[in-house]
Motif scaffolding. Structure first.
Motif, short mmCIF file in Angstrom:
data_model
loop_
_atom_site.label_atom_id
_atom_site.label_comp_id
_atom_site.label_asym_id
_atom_site.label_seq_id
_atom_site.Cartn_x
_atom_site.Cartn_y
_atom_site.Cartn_z
N ALA A 89 73.97 24.40 53.14
CA ALA A 89 72.98 24.17 52.09
C ALA A 89 71.87 23.25 52.60
CB ALA A 89 73.65 23.54 50.87
N LEU A 90 70.65 23.46 52.10
CA LEU A 90 69.57 22.52 52.37
C LEU A 90 69.92 21.23 51.63
CD1 LEU A 90 65.76 23.27 52.05
CD2 LEU A 90 66.75 21.16 51.16
N SER A 91 69.98 20.12 52.35
CA SER A 91 70.50 18.88 51.77
C SER A 91 69.43 17.80 51.72
CB SER A 91 71.70 18.39 52.57
OG SER A 91 72.75 19.35 52.51
N ILE A 92 69.28 17.20 50.54
CA ILE A 92 68.30 16.15 50.30
C ILE A 92 69.06 14.84 50.15
CG2 ILE A 92 66.45 15.37 48.78
CD1 ILE A 92 66.35 18.41 47.81
N HIS A 93 68.89 13.93 51.11
CA HIS A 93 69.59 12.64 51.09
C HIS A 93 68.83 11.68 50.19
CE1 HIS A 93 71.91 13.28 55.09
NE2 HIS A 93 71.43 14.44 54.70
N ALA A 94 68.95 11.84 48.89
CA ALA A 94 68.12 11.07 47.95
C ALA A 94 68.60 9.63 47.78
CB ALA A 94 68.11 11.78 46.59
N GLY A 95 69.91 9.41 47.73
CA GLY A 95 70.41 8.07 47.47
C GLY A 95 70.13 7.65 46.04
N THR A 96 70.09 6.32 45.82
CA THR A 96 69.92 5.80 44.46
C THR A 96 68.44 5.49 44.20
OG1 THR A 96 70.56 3.64 45.35
CG2 THR A 96 72.25 4.91 44.19
N LEU A 97 67.67 6.53 43.96
CA LEU A 97 66.25 6.40 43.65
C LEU A 97 66.06 6.01 42.18
CD1 LEU A 97 64.85 9.65 45.33
CD2 LEU A 97 64.61 7.31 46.18
N PRO A 98 64.95 5.38 41.81
CA PRO A 98 64.63 5.20 40.39
C PRO A 98 64.58 6.57 39.70
CG PRO A 98 63.15 3.89 41.76
CD PRO A 98 63.93 4.77 42.69
N SER A 99 64.92 6.60 38.43
CA SER A 99 65.06 7.87 37.70
C SER A 99 63.81 8.74 37.78
CB SER A 99 65.40 7.61 36.24
OG SER A 99 66.65 6.95 36.13
N GLU A 100 62.65 8.13 37.60
CA GLU A 100 61.41 8.90 37.60
C GLU A 100 61.17 9.55 38.96
OE1 GLU A 100 61.77 5.81 36.56
OE2 GLU A 100 61.56 6.12 34.39
N ARG A 101 61.48 8.81 40.03
CA ARG A 101 61.27 9.37 41.36
C ARG A 101 62.28 10.46 41.66
NH1 ARG A 101 61.37 6.44 47.24
NH2 ARG A 101 60.46 8.17 48.39
N LEU A 102 63.54 10.26 41.24
CA LEU A 102 64.56 11.28 41.46
C LEU A 102 64.18 12.57 40.74
CD1 LEU A 102 67.24 12.21 42.63
CD2 LEU A 102 68.39 11.14 40.68
N LEU A 103 63.70 12.45 39.51
CA LEU A 103 63.26 13.64 38.78
C LEU A 103 62.11 14.34 39.52
CD1 LEU A 103 63.39 12.29 35.12
CD2 LEU A 103 64.80 14.12 36.07
N ALA A 104 61.21 13.55 40.10
CA ALA A 104 60.10 14.13 40.86
C ALA A 104 60.62 14.89 42.08
CB ALA A 104 59.12 13.04 41.29
N VAL A 105 61.65 14.32 42.75
CA VAL A 105 62.25 14.99 43.91
C VAL A 105 62.92 16.29 43.48
CG1 VAL A 105 64.11 14.82 45.62
CG2 VAL A 105 62.55 12.89 45.28
N LEU A 106 63.68 16.24 42.39
CA LEU A 106 64.35 17.45 41.89
C LEU A 106 63.33 18.53 41.55
CD1 LEU A 106 67.03 15.86 39.50
CD2 LEU A 106 67.45 16.86 41.75
N ARG A 107 62.21 18.10 41.00
CA ARG A 107 61.18 19.06 40.59
C ARG A 107 60.42 19.61 41.80
NH1 ARG A 107 56.89 17.91 35.69
NH2 ARG A 107 56.43 20.10 35.21
N GLN A 108 60.05 18.71 42.74
CA GLN A 108 59.28 19.13 43.91
C GLN A 108 60.03 20.16 44.74
OE1 GLN A 108 58.18 15.94 46.54
NE2 GLN A 108 57.43 17.31 48.13
N PHE A 109 61.31 19.88 45.00
CA PHE A 109 62.09 20.75 45.88
C PHE A 109 62.89 21.80 45.11
CE2 PHE A 109 61.58 16.82 48.41
CZ PHE A 109 60.87 17.35 49.48
N GLN A 110 62.80 21.75 43.77
CA GLN A 110 63.55 22.69 42.92
C GLN A 110 65.02 22.74 43.36
OE1 GLN A 110 62.44 24.76 39.96
NE2 GLN A 110 61.42 22.77 40.12
N ALA A 111 65.63 21.55 43.44
CA ALA A 111 67.03 21.44 43.83
C ALA A 111 67.90 22.21 42.85
CB ALA A 111 67.46 19.97 43.87
N THR A 112 68.88 22.92 43.38
CA THR A 112 69.77 23.72 42.53
C THR A 112 71.09 23.03 42.22
OG1 THR A 112 70.66 24.83 44.49
CG2 THR A 112 68.78 25.89 43.37
N ALA A 113 71.39 21.92 42.96
CA ALA A 113 72.63 21.20 42.75
C ALA A 113 72.40 19.73 43.06
CB ALA A 113 73.74 21.76 43.64
N MET A 114 73.21 18.86 42.42
CA MET A 114 73.14 17.44 42.76
C MET A 114 74.49 16.78 42.46
SD MET A 114 70.99 15.51 39.74
CE MET A 114 71.49 15.57 38.02
#
Length: 445
Positions: A166-191
């Motif tokens: 799987a394409l893996s995004i090492h997000a870690g503990t980002l602030p909620s707004e930034r994590l949502l932006a990451v999920l939206r930008q990369f259109q993550a299918t799982a977390m």
């Protein structure tokens, strides 16, 4: 095998995952016999521990014979690590063979280390890949790992998703707004995150005008660190919020990141039976409970050579079943974690004991040593308040004392807590056992 065929196959390792219960037991017995010999031959602690109990590895001829061997527990790990730093004398491999270490906070304020050899680490990642596969993750997925990476044993589990393809995004503990932006930008299918944070993140999205169901692509959420993932009502509410399936995982910092997880049937957590032998015992008698009955989870590693754990008492109250799952896998399934034998709290996925707080409060000048932990849930997130009495009657330094205690608690435990400084003799006193925890989260889920 073509890439498409690999995506479509049902099991990561079909022969292993669908073998008979007799074959599982035979495999565990062979692994256990080798593991006990290794522990006795290579670990100074286990040689003394077994000798003191009058047992030898060659006396184990059946799985039931394991009950002749003595228990280990968290206090032993802490004690031996302090006696023989930095890893203790439970090690069965030389330090030069250790390639990774995770750590968890302890009542001494010294993190309890969990070391891995290269083979230990590879075995762990292969199991994580197998577990992700059972939960439906596939090479075409985009996976966002939203867990802490700072010495936390759950951090490296992202490499299991990479091993799977799987394409893996090492997000870690980002602030909620930034994590949502990451999920939206990369259109993550799982977390992967905690149940309470998955709920909070979904509601944060809605408040920002973002509908997770229609504007995000997340369709699988792996959760761990709190009981909510195995509570149907909680799981269903998170699923409704996200338009995604929620899969509960169970991990243990002292062994490896995730030792069990739900398959797509979401009917209990499949256990890593070829890596860890699980006993469910009556805490009073030490005898096994019946299939499906509740007892304390006691674990024995079967392959981990850096630091074997033999009959490790987890303090978790669980129930297991050996009934085959509808998915066709035949491994044992854990039916949920029902409670703790001690007063351990889990705050945002991090374990904390009252004794952790006691060690900090009583080490700081300005406090008289009396304290209480108050846990509440606001907007589906757990919040910890530590109430501590100051040493004198004057409140002039309360702000400075509160900031000092909050900083030290964060440094020692990894948990951010609100601190309230109280006047002397404010908290109730007990003649026998002090009640240090006031948990106000009941009936919240």
């Amino acid at each position: 095998m073509s890439h498409h065929a690999a995506d479509d196959r049902r099991y990561w390792d079909a022969a292993l995952e669908t073998q008979s219960r007799a074959d599982w037991d035979a495999l565990k017995l062979a692994l256990l016999q080798d593991h006990l010999r290794l522990a006795y031959a290579q670990s100074p602690f286990y040689r003394q521990h077994f000798d003191a109990a009058g047992v030898r590895p060659e006396q184990l001829r059946t799985l039931d014979d394991l009950r002749r061997f003595p228990f280990t527990h968290k206090h032993i790990l802490r004690e031996r690590q302090l006696a023989v730093p930095p890893f203790g004398d439970l090690l069965a491999a030389p330090e030069r063979d250790i390639v990774y270490v995770s750590a968890s906070s302890g009542s001494t304020g010294v993190p309890t280390a969990s070391p891995f050899t290269a083979r230990d680490f590879d075995d762990w990642m292969d199991y994580e890949a197998r577990q992700f596969w059972s939960s439906g993750l596939r090479p075409h997925d985009r996976y966002c790992h939203a867990l802490n990476f700072s010495l936390f044993v759950g951090g490296p589990c992202v490499l299991g998703a990479q091993k799977l393809g799987a394409l893996s995004i090492h997000a870690g503990t980002l602030p909620s707004e930034r994590l949502l932006a990451v999920l939206r930008q990369f259109q993550a299918t799982a977390m992967w995150t905690t149940p309470s944070y998955a709920w909070h993140l979904g509601e944060t999205a809605l408040k920002a005008g973002l509908d997770p169901r229609s504007e995000l692509a997340v369709r699988r959420i792996f959760v761990a660190g709190e009981p909510g993932g195995s509570i149907p009502e909680t799981r269903q509410r998170i699923e409704a919020l996200w338009g995604a399936k929620v899969y509960d995982y169970y991990g243990l910092s002292d062994i490896f990141g995730s030792c069990a997880g739900m398959c797509e049937e979401q009917d209990g957590l499949h256990w890593a039976e070829d890596h860890i032998l699980a006993e469910v015992l009556d805490p009073e008698t030490g005898q096994p409970v019946a299939d499906g009955e509740r007892g304390e989870l006691v674990l024995t590693t079967l392959k981990k050579t850096a630091r074997p754990l033999i009959r490790f008492r987890t303090g978790d109250i669980v129930s297991f079943t050996t009934e085959p799952c509808r998915c066709g896998r035949t491994s044992q399934r854990m039916l949920g974690t029902h409670g703790r034998l001690d007063d351990m709290l889990i705050i945002k996925g991090v374990n904390i004991f009252p004794s952790d707080v006691e060690a900090v409060v009583r080490a700081l000048a300005g406090f008289n040593g009396e304290y209480r932990l108050v846990v509440e849930r606001e907007q589906h997130l757990d919040r910890l308040r530590v109430e501590a009495e100051r040493a004198d009657a004057s409140p002039h330094a309360d702000g400075e004392l509160a900031a000092q205690l909050a900083r030290q608690l964060k440094a020692v435990t990894g948990v951010s807590a609100e601190v309230a400084v109280l006047a002397p003799d404010t908290l109730p006193r007990a003649t026998h056992k002090a009640k240090r925890v006031e948990d106000r989260r009941q009936q919240v889920w």
